[in-house]
Motif scaffolding. Structure first.
Motif, PDB file in Angstrom:
ATOM      1  N   SER A 177     -25.373 -53.049 -38.827  1.00 27.14           N
ATOM      2  CA  SER A 177     -25.303 -52.521 -40.306  1.00 27.14           C
ATOM      3  C   SER A 177     -24.217 -52.523 -40.793  1.00 27.14           C
ATOM      4  CB  SER A 177     -26.091 -51.208 -40.046  1.00 27.14           C
ATOM      5  OG  SER A 177     -25.292 -50.267 -39.154  1.00 27.14           O
ATOM      6  N   ALA A 178     -23.111 -53.254 -40.553  1.00 21.75           N
ATOM      7  CA  ALA A 178     -21.929 -53.063 -41.063  1.00 21.75           C
ATOM      8  C   ALA A 178     -21.793 -53.400 -42.432  1.00 21.75           C
ATOM      9  CB  ALA A 178     -20.927 -53.960 -40.216  1.00 21.75           C
ATOM     10  N   THR A 179     -20.925 -52.750 -43.219  1.00 19.22           N
ATOM     11  CA  THR A 179     -20.947 -52.934 -44.607  1.00 19.22           C
ATOM     12  C   THR A 179     -19.494 -53.248 -45.024  1.00 19.22           C
ATOM     13  OG1 THR A 179     -20.381 -50.307 -44.917  1.00 19.22           O
ATOM     14  CG2 THR A 179     -22.763 -51.269 -45.174  1.00 19.22           C
ATOM     15  N   VAL A 180     -18.498 -53.363 -44.113  1.00 15.65           N
ATOM     16  CA  VAL A 180     -17.080 -53.697 -44.356  1.00 15.65           C
ATOM     17  C   VAL A 180     -17.088 -55.011 -44.842  1.00 15.65           C
ATOM     18  CG1 VAL A 180     -16.707 -54.266 -41.938  1.00 15.65           C
ATOM     19  CG2 VAL A 180     -14.872 -53.716 -43.433  1.00 15.65           C
ATOM     20  N   GLN A 181     -16.354 -55.591 -45.850  1.00 19.25           N
ATOM     21  CA  GLN A 181     -16.169 -56.590 -46.486  1.00 19.25           C
ATOM     22  C   GLN A 181     -14.845 -57.407 -46.058  1.00 19.25           C
ATOM     23  OE1 GLN A 181     -18.580 -58.027 -48.491  1.00 19.25           O
ATOM     24  NE2 GLN A 181     -19.831 -56.275 -47.509  1.00 19.25           N
ATOM     25  N   ILE A 182     -14.629 -58.440 -45.435  1.00 23.54           N
ATOM     26  CA  ILE A 182     -13.840 -59.428 -45.153  1.00 23.54           C
ATOM     27  C   ILE A 182     -13.600 -60.349 -46.449  1.00 23.54           C
ATOM     28  CG2 ILE A 182     -13.026 -61.103 -43.676  1.00 23.54           C
ATOM     29  CD1 ILE A 182     -14.849 -60.298 -41.220  1.00 23.54           C
ATOM     30  N   PRO A 183     -12.333 -60.192 -46.913  1.00 16.25           N
ATOM     31  CA  PRO A 183     -11.994 -61.115 -48.075  1.00 16.25           C
ATOM     32  C   PRO A 183     -12.372 -62.484 -47.866  1.00 16.25           C
ATOM     33  CG  PRO A 183     -10.202 -59.600 -47.578  1.00 16.25           C
ATOM     34  CD  PRO A 183     -11.204 -59.576 -46.392  1.00 16.25           C
ATOM     35  N   GLY A 184     -13.378 -62.994 -49.025  1.00 12.80           N
ATOM     36  CA  GLY A 184     -13.589 -64.499 -48.885  1.00 12.80           C
ATOM     37  C   GLY A 184     -14.827 -64.891 -47.894  1.00 12.80           C
ATOM     38  N   VAL A 185     -15.220 -63.825 -47.395  1.00 14.90           N
ATOM     39  CA  VAL A 185     -16.470 -63.925 -45.981  1.00 14.90           C
ATOM     40  C   VAL A 185     -17.372 -63.015 -46.458  1.00 14.90           C
ATOM     41  CG1 VAL A 185     -16.872 -63.856 -43.847  1.00 14.90           C
ATOM     42  CG2 VAL A 185     -14.687 -64.977 -44.569  1.00 14.90           C
ATOM     43  N   GLY A 186     -17.194 -61.752 -46.521  1.00 13.54           N
ATOM     44  CA  GLY A 186     -18.148 -60.495 -46.711  1.00 13.54           C
ATOM     45  C   GLY A 186     -18.287 -59.847 -45.387  1.00 13.54           C
ATOM     46  N   ILE A 187     -19.493 -59.582 -45.080  1.00 14.29           N
ATOM     47  CA  ILE A 187     -19.897 -58.938 -43.768  1.00 14.29           C
ATOM     48  C   ILE A 187     -19.275 -59.849 -42.670  1.00 14.29           C
ATOM     49  CG2 ILE A 187     -21.521 -57.396 -44.518  1.00 14.29           C
ATOM     50  CD1 ILE A 187     -23.481 -59.408 -43.049  1.00 14.29           C
ATOM     51  N   PRO A 188     -18.875 -59.222 -41.557  1.00 13.63           N
ATOM     52  CA  PRO A 188     -18.137 -60.019 -40.347  1.00 13.63           C
ATOM     53  C   PRO A 188     -19.224 -60.849 -39.957  1.00 13.63           C
ATOM     54  CG  PRO A 188     -17.630 -57.800 -40.186  1.00 13.63           C
ATOM     55  CD  PRO A 188     -18.488 -57.953 -41.185  1.00 13.63           C
ATOM     56  N   PRO A 189     -18.759 -62.396 -39.296  1.00 15.75           N
ATOM     57  CA  PRO A 189     -19.499 -63.203 -38.614  1.00 15.75           C
ATOM     58  C   PRO A 189     -20.369 -62.690 -37.386  1.00 15.75           C
ATOM     59  CG  PRO A 189     -17.378 -63.910 -38.347  1.00 15.75           C
ATOM     60  CD  PRO A 189     -17.468 -62.805 -39.284  1.00 15.75           C
ATOM     61  N   LYS A 190     -21.553 -63.128 -37.072  1.00 11.60           N
ATOM     62  CA  LYS A 190     -22.073 -62.974 -35.689  1.00 11.60           C
ATOM     63  C   LYS A 190     -21.084 -63.529 -34.671  1.00 11.60           C
ATOM     64  CE  LYS A 190     -26.738 -62.770 -37.963  1.00 11.60           C
ATOM     65  NZ  LYS A 190     -28.126 -63.663 -37.957  1.00 11.60           N
ATOM     66  N   PRO A 191     -21.585 -62.834 -33.320  1.00 13.60           N
ATOM     67  CA  PRO A 191     -20.865 -63.413 -32.297  1.00 13.60           C
ATOM     68  C   PRO A 191     -21.062 -64.912 -32.163  1.00 13.60           C
ATOM     69  CG  PRO A 191     -21.542 -61.325 -31.817  1.00 13.60           C
ATOM     70  CD  PRO A 191     -22.240 -61.488 -33.253  1.00 13.60           C
ATOM     71  N   GLY A 192     -19.959 -65.507 -31.694  1.00  9.57           N
ATOM     72  CA  GLY A 192     -20.170 -67.137 -31.663  1.00  9.57           C
ATOM     73  C   GLY A 192     -20.234 -67.805 -32.607  1.00  9.57           C
ATOM     74  N   SER A 193     -20.147 -67.223 -33.721  1.00 12.12           N
ATOM     75  CA  SER A 193     -19.968 -68.299 -35.131  1.00 12.12           C
ATOM     76  C   SER A 193     -18.656 -67.985 -35.822  1.00 12.12           C
ATOM     77  CB  SER A 193     -21.097 -67.879 -36.187  1.00 12.12           C
ATOM     78  OG  SER A 193     -20.980 -66.385 -36.404  1.00 12.12           O
ATOM     79  N   TYR A 194     -18.328 -68.821 -36.890  1.00 12.26           N
ATOM     80  CA  TYR A 194     -17.074 -68.358 -37.572  1.00 12.26           C
ATOM     81  C   TYR A 194     -17.111 -69.015 -38.919  1.00 12.26           C
ATOM     82  CZ  TYR A 194     -16.415 -73.937 -37.411  1.00 12.26           C
ATOM     83  OH  TYR A 194     -16.565 -75.165 -37.585  1.00 12.26           O
TER      84      TYR A 194
END
Length: 738
Positions: free
Chosen positions: A107-124
């Protein structure tokens, strides 16, 4: 002001069109360079702002326990936070990749610049440049380090189109295992961290160093044909024009070609900015949009250049007080005095004061340091131009005493009468030599050290190592090492042991290896023991001092695997394959590294990238200087057409006139050349020492001497290019007095 009178005064002859075209062309070049430099400064600022988030360190992910035991407990994640781990800089060949690992709640709402919410484990998520690199490279050399591709990072979070950045997703337990993850909820907007003042000071000084020659060029160009204008203005005064009318005519005469040239410069800058944006600085180009100075900057530059040119010419004309008989009267300059040394001395004093405050008194006050350095540097620049006529006059006086030819007597005598006008023609080249010396001195501090030597007792530069994270079983670690050893180009896989709680890469801690594995680490003298130990400096600190193995009779009892070292055959493919094997193994807590990487990852690499700006500054300064000298020399010939024509009328051959012009350029240039070189290196040393005393100004590189040689070549070329004016501009018709 009568329009017919203006046309008669300004465009009354064919030569007037050439003079006006020369003014417009020179202003166009100057405005184009100003806008390109302005755009480049904006581009660097924009690039630093977009990459600022990569400097985020977050807050500790662990808190002290309240039970008084001294233990720590993890701070739980919330939807507004994410765990971030900076594994260190990934390396592919000789390219650095910024990597950040994130873990967050669903349910994370933190925003990574240029990406948005953090990627799922094992993805990039990867920058476009990195993704192209991944797709063009075998997976076991690069792509397997990151997992499954989930998307690209937006340009708004990338410093430039060549930036290599990757954001990977991981599990919370995985990131907490190493103990070095941090909590983030927002990202910094400060692109410079704690070095903002120093970084800004360097950029301001660099901008001043490049802008100053451009301003000199515009000043020299707008003075083209000053003597011819005085002749026409005297004629206007003779037929009844008032001094005010003459000043207005002079201002409009310069304003019109300056406006035309400025508009042409704006167009040229717009056409050249996409090409200029392709120049890589610190390993990356700029986005084309970053290099656009904008319409406000263009309007400002055009308005300032046109207004300043018209105002300066109007004031000069008013001060000259050209009368009806102004043509027949020689214009005498005031004799330069030793007071002209004051600006230069003050400038050096300001810069030296900053060094004394920072390094001797150890009193840090950024609000004072930067003004002292910037203001002192600006005064040194002005001081060189101010002191030039005084030195020129002193040298010409000595040359006149030892003159052995007619050309020398005539040239030095004119310099004695007009040292300011004579020095003005070479001032651009003198400043260029100073700027080149400053840039060369500044860039010399980042000359790279020698690569680590491959010799016994030192870890081989072709070997890579990574720290093993806690919680992994020895069997899993050994299986990982065995699998890595089977890969092409990987010759050995060694597991090192240490205490269960290894000191944080501290000096004095030891690593333990089997004697059979010690040879693959680069050792020759191996003790007769099944297990040997070596100081951890072998891996964790760059050292040129060979390490010594010590026998360990107790073996590895009570020790746990703490490091894995892979030896390769040295090929780029094998090295990258080893990096990928370590980084994707799941058992390592740090990115794979080698002793040769420390040099690549050091702060010297960042500063070395800025040396590109230094060489660009050298090129701009030298090119402007050559053009300024050509214009100044041509202007001097045009201003003295009647005098040179009378000399030819008396029988003086053109070859003697050419020698006169050459000496008039050589004397002021040689008078200040050595001073400019010395002051340039002194200024560079003062700036480097004030900003960071860990750096030392070294002997200049070959490029510096090449730039000096190019400067002198352009000086010779600029003078030779004006020889055609001597024969064509000294015909009998120019000797008439009306």
């Amino acid at each position: 002001m009568n329009a017919g009178l203006f046309r008669l005064a300004v465009t009354g002859s064919r030569s007037a069109y050439g003079r006006l075209a020369g003014i417009a062309g020179g202003v166009a070049v100057g405005v184009c360079l100003l806008l390109l430099l302005w755009g480049g400064a904006n581009g660097l600022q924009g690039r630093d702002d977009r990459g600022a988030w990569l400097r985020e360190n977050g807050t500790p992910a662990f808190a002290d326990s309240l039970d008084g035991s001294g233990a720590t407990k993890p701070i739980p994640l919330t939807p507004e936070t994410a765990l971030m781990k900076t594994r260190g800089t990934e390396i592919f060949r000789d390219q650095l990749i910024e990597r950040r690992d994130f873990a967050a709640l669903p349910s994370a709402t933190v925003q990574i610049p240029g990406v948005g919410i953090p990627p799922k484990p094992g993805s990039y998520f990867a920058s476009p440049a990195l993704q192209r690199l991944i797709e063009s490279t075998p997976g076991d050399q690069l792509g397997d380090r990151f997992g499954e591709f989930a998307g690209t990072i937006g340009d708004s979070a990338l410093p430039g189109p060549d930036s290599l950045v990757v954001i990977t997703g991981a599990g919370e337990a995985e990131l907490r295992r190493g103990g070095d993850a941090s909590l983030v909820s927002d990202f910094t907007s400060n692109p410079y961290g704690g070095s903002a003042a120093s970084y800004t000071t360097v950029l301001i000084i660099g901008a001043i160093a490049v802008f100053f020659p451009v301003l000199l060029l515009i000043s020299i160009v707008t003075g083209l044909g000053a003597a011819q204008r005085r002749e026409r203005f005297a004629t206007l005064r003779l037929i009844g024009a008032s001094p005010r009318t003459v000043s207005h005519i002079a201002a409009v005469e310069i304003a019109i070609p300056s406006l035309i040239g400025a508009m042409a410069g704006v167009l040229a800058a717009a056409l050249l900015s996409p090409a200029a944006a392709q120049i890589p600085v610190n390993g990356s180009r700029m986005f084309a949009a970053d290099f656009q100075a904008g319409w406000l900057a263009a309007v400002t530059v055009v308005a300032v250049v046109v207004a300043a040119s018209a105002l300066v010419v109007a004031v000069r004309t008013a001060r000259a007080d050209v009368g009806p008989l102004g043509v027949s009267r020689a214009v005498h300059e005031k004799r330069p005095t030793a007071w002209r040394t004051v600006p230069l001395v003050l400038g050096l004093t300001f810069m030296a004061s900053a060094v004394i405050l920072i390094r001797v008194v150890e009193f840090r006050l950024p609000s004072l340091e930067s003004p002292l350095l910037v203001g002192g540097f600006l005064m040194v620049l002005v001081g060189i131009v101010v002191i030039g006529p005084w030195l020129t006059q002193a040298v010409s006086r000595m040359a006149l005493l030892h003159a052995g030819s007619t050309a020398t007597v005539i040239a030095t005598s004119r310099i004695q009468r007009t040292p300011v006008a004579t020095f003005r023609s070479v001032s651009g080249l003198v400043i260029a030599v100073f700027v080149v010396s400053v840039f060369a001195g500044g860039s010399s501090v980042i000359q790279s050290a020698d690569a680590p030597l491959a010799r016994p007792g030192l870890l081989q530069p072709t070997s890579l190592h990574a720290t093993i994270g806690p919680g992994h079983s020895p069997s899993t670690i050994l299986a990982t090492a065995t699998a890595a050893k089977e890969m092409p180009g990987i010759r050995s896989a060694v597991v090192g042991y240490g205490p269960a709680v290894l000191s944080e890469r501290g000096a004095g801690s030891e690593l333990f290896f089997s004697a059979a594995d010690a040879r693959s680490l680069g050792f020759v003298d191996i003790p007769a023991s099944e297990t040997v130990s070596v100081k951890s400096e072998l891996l964790y600190f760059w050292t040129a001092q060979p390490q010594v193995l010590m026998p360990v009779p107790d073996g590895t009892n009570g020790l746990v695997p703490v490091v894995m070292v892979l030896g390769t055959d040295g090929s780029p493919e094998a090295v990258d394959r080893a990096r990928t094997a370590l980084d994707s193994s799941g058992v390592t807590a740090t990115s794979a590294a080698s002793t040769s990487d420390f040099q690549l990852q050091s702060s010297r690499r960042l500063i070395h990238g800025l040396s590109v700006l230094a060489y660009l500054g050298m090129f701009v300064a030298v090119a402007i200087a050559g053009l300024s000298l050509a214009v100044g020399t041509a202007s001097a010939i045009l201003d003295r057409q009647r005098v040179l024509g009378l000399m030819r009328l008396m029988g003086m051959p053109p070859s003697v006139l050419r020698r006169i012009i050459t000496r008039e350029a050589a004397v002021p240039l040689l008078s200040v050349l050595v001073l400019s070189i010395g002051l340039g290196y002194l200024s560079a040393w003062l700036m480097v020492t004030a900003i960071d005393d860990n750096y030392q100004v070294a002997w200049p590189e070959t490029g510096y001497f090449a730039a000096l040689g190019l400067s002198l070549f352009l000086a010779c070329g600029a003078v030779v290019a004006t020889f055609g004016l001597i024969r064509g501009g000294t015909v009998m018709a120019v000797t008439r007095f009306e």
